[in-house]
Design a protein around this motif. Structure first.
Motif, short mmCIF file in Angstrom:
data_model
loop_
_atom_site.label_atom_id
_atom_site.label_comp_id
_atom_site.label_asym_id
_atom_site.label_seq_id
_atom_site.Cartn_x
_atom_site.Cartn_y
_atom_site.Cartn_z
N VAL A 43 23.36 -42.79 11.83
CA VAL A 43 24.15 -43.27 11.70
C VAL A 43 24.41 -43.99 13.29
O VAL A 43 24.90 -43.15 14.01
CB VAL A 43 26.04 -43.41 11.77
N GLU A 44 24.28 -45.23 13.54
CA GLU A 44 24.30 -45.80 15.23
C GLU A 44 24.87 -46.53 15.72
O GLU A 44 26.02 -47.43 15.15
CB GLU A 44 23.43 -46.78 15.40
N PHE A 45 26.29 -45.93 16.78
CA PHE A 45 27.77 -46.51 16.51
C PHE A 45 27.28 -48.38 17.89
O PHE A 45 26.31 -48.13 17.99
CB PHE A 45 28.12 -46.15 17.84
N LEU A 46 27.64 -49.36 17.02
CA LEU A 46 28.25 -50.45 17.97
C LEU A 46 28.84 -51.17 18.96
O LEU A 46 28.84 -50.85 19.64
CB LEU A 46 27.99 -51.44 16.60
N VAL A 47 30.41 -50.99 18.40
CA VAL A 47 31.27 -51.33 19.04
C VAL A 47 33.00 -50.31 18.99
O VAL A 47 32.93 -50.55 17.23
CB VAL A 47 31.35 -52.17 19.07
N SER A 48 33.79 -50.84 19.84
CA SER A 48 35.04 -50.58 19.03
C SER A 48 35.91 -50.75 19.65
O SER A 48 35.77 -51.44 20.34
CB SER A 48 35.44 -48.56 19.62
N PHE A 49 37.56 -51.42 19.45
CA PHE A 49 37.86 -51.95 18.93
C PHE A 49 39.23 -51.41 19.37
O PHE A 49 39.52 -50.98 18.16
CB PHE A 49 37.73 -53.18 17.94
N TYR A 50 40.05 -52.09 20.00
CA TYR A 50 41.67 -51.68 19.57
C TYR A 50 42.12 -52.87 20.79
O TYR A 50 42.47 -53.10 21.77
CB TYR A 50 41.99 -49.90 20.45
N ASN A 51 43.74 -52.88 20.03
CA ASN A 51 44.64 -54.20 20.67
C ASN A 51 43.97 -55.18 21.57
O ASN A 51 44.24 -55.85 22.52
CB ASN A 51 44.87 -53.02 22.44
N ASN A 52 43.36 -55.02 20.13
CA ASN A 52 42.52 -56.72 20.76
C ASN A 52 41.41 -56.65 21.48
O ASN A 52 41.03 -58.65 21.80
CB ASN A 52 43.50 -58.06 20.27
N GLU A 53 40.69 -55.99 21.65
CA GLU A 53 39.84 -56.17 22.49
C GLU A 53 38.78 -54.71 22.53
O GLU A 53 38.53 -53.90 22.26
CB GLU A 53 40.34 -56.29 24.27
N ILE A 54 37.24 -54.81 22.61
CA ILE A 54 36.21 -54.18 23.11
C ILE A 54 36.60 -52.88 23.62
O ILE A 54 36.60 -52.91 24.95
CB ILE A 54 35.21 -54.95 23.21
N SER A 55 36.60 -52.07 23.02
CA SER A 55 37.10 -50.68 23.43
C SER A 55 36.01 -49.89 24.61
O SER A 55 35.71 -49.86 26.11
CB SER A 55 37.58 -49.08 23.32
N GLU A 56 35.13 -49.96 23.67
CA GLU A 56 33.72 -49.45 24.69
C GLU A 56 32.22 -49.80 23.53
O GLU A 56 32.68 -50.41 22.09
CB GLU A 56 33.73 -47.84 24.40
N LYS A 57 31.02 -50.29 23.59
CA LYS A 57 30.12 -50.77 23.28
C LYS A 57 28.55 -49.99 23.72
O LYS A 57 28.27 -49.46 25.03
CB LYS A 57 29.62 -52.56 23.37
N SER A 58 27.41 -50.29 22.68
CA SER A 58 26.50 -49.27 22.93
C SER A 58 25.59 -50.58 23.52
O SER A 58 25.76 -51.41 23.73
CB SER A 58 25.76 -49.07 21.51
N GLU A 59 24.09 -49.99 23.45
CA GLU A 59 23.13 -50.98 24.31
C GLU A 59 23.11 -51.65 23.65
O GLU A 59 22.45 -52.56 23.53
CB GLU A 59 22.03 -49.99 24.66
N ILE A 60 22.72 -52.10 22.15
CA ILE A 60 22.91 -52.05 21.01
C ILE A 60 23.33 -53.61 20.76
O ILE A 60 22.97 -54.03 20.66
CB ILE A 60 23.00 -51.39 19.51
#
Lengths: 112, 107
Positions: A43-60
């Motif tokens: 399983v590969e992480f794509l993106v996390s989202f909090y408070n209506n904005e992206i918290s972190e994203k991967s190279e993918i």
């Protein structure tokens, strides 16, 4: 028991087309995630989202991808111009502080 | 970036046997979870265990954060335990999965 709901369960699309994958997280959760799993792989992480904005994203998660929380319940992943290599299972997850992540059943995306 | 290694990669058990699955990680983490992916592809949350020991029926897990490893114990295995077991760690808002341990329990 509350659960994360994903629709559709299977999406077939032509290369170059846009797709939107939908998720309804658990109602009192505040953190949302998208992952993908190519068949037989991890399983590969794509993106996390909090408070209506992206918290972190991967190279993918490049410019072809975007996420949105259009209302109080839905969380969507858009792929603008699908490629063959985007074929995978896409999972949505949600959590709250001090809790583990809960995953939806996934959307299988097939790009032809 | 952080590395997450799981062992063994594959495991075959006779029904009723016990097993220990291991997850090593290369850096400090905020959280650690264990998941079971069943043959239908669903990811089931087993344990949220950033540190310490937890038990749930025949399953238990221990995380020693200072030594950067976690263990998942399965006792009296059943055929329904078959599938892939993933360890996943969180650093900030990013989650990294290990490659998994594929378990097959024979009747």
């Amino acid at each position: 028991e509350p659960e994360v709901t994903q629709t559709p369960s299977h999406q077939v699309t032509q290369m170059g087309q846009e797709v939107i994958l939908r998720c309804v997280p658990i109602s009192n959760h505040l953190y949302f995630y998208w992952y993908r799993q190519i068949l037989g792989q991890k399983v590969e992480f794509l993106v996390s989202f909090y408070n209506n904005e992206i918290s972190e994203k991967s190279e993918i998660f490049d410019d072809q991808f975007s996420v949105e929380r259009p209302d109080g319940s839905n969380f969507t992943l858009k792929i603008r111009s699908t490629k063959l290599e985007d074929s995978a299972m896409y999972f949505c997850a949600s959590t709250r502080t001090g809790s583990g992540q809960y995953f939806g059943a996934g959307t299988r995306l097939s790009v032809l | 970036g952080i590395q997450v290694e799981q062992s063994p990669p594959d495991l075959i058990l006779q029904e009723g046997a016990n097993s220990t699955l291991r997850c090593n990680f290369s850096d400090s983490v905020n959280n650690l979870q264990w998941f079971h992916q069943n043959p239908w592809g669903q990811l089931i949350n087993l344990f949220y265990i950033p540190s310490g020991t937890k038990q749930n029926g025949r399953l238990s897990a221990t995380t020693v954060a200072t030594e950067r490893y976690s263990l998942l114990y399965i006792s009296s295995s059943q055929t329904t335990d078959s599938g892939v077991y993933f360890c996943a760690v969180e650093q900030g808002f990013k989650t990294i999965f290990g490659a998994g341990t594929r378990l097959f329990v024979k009747a």
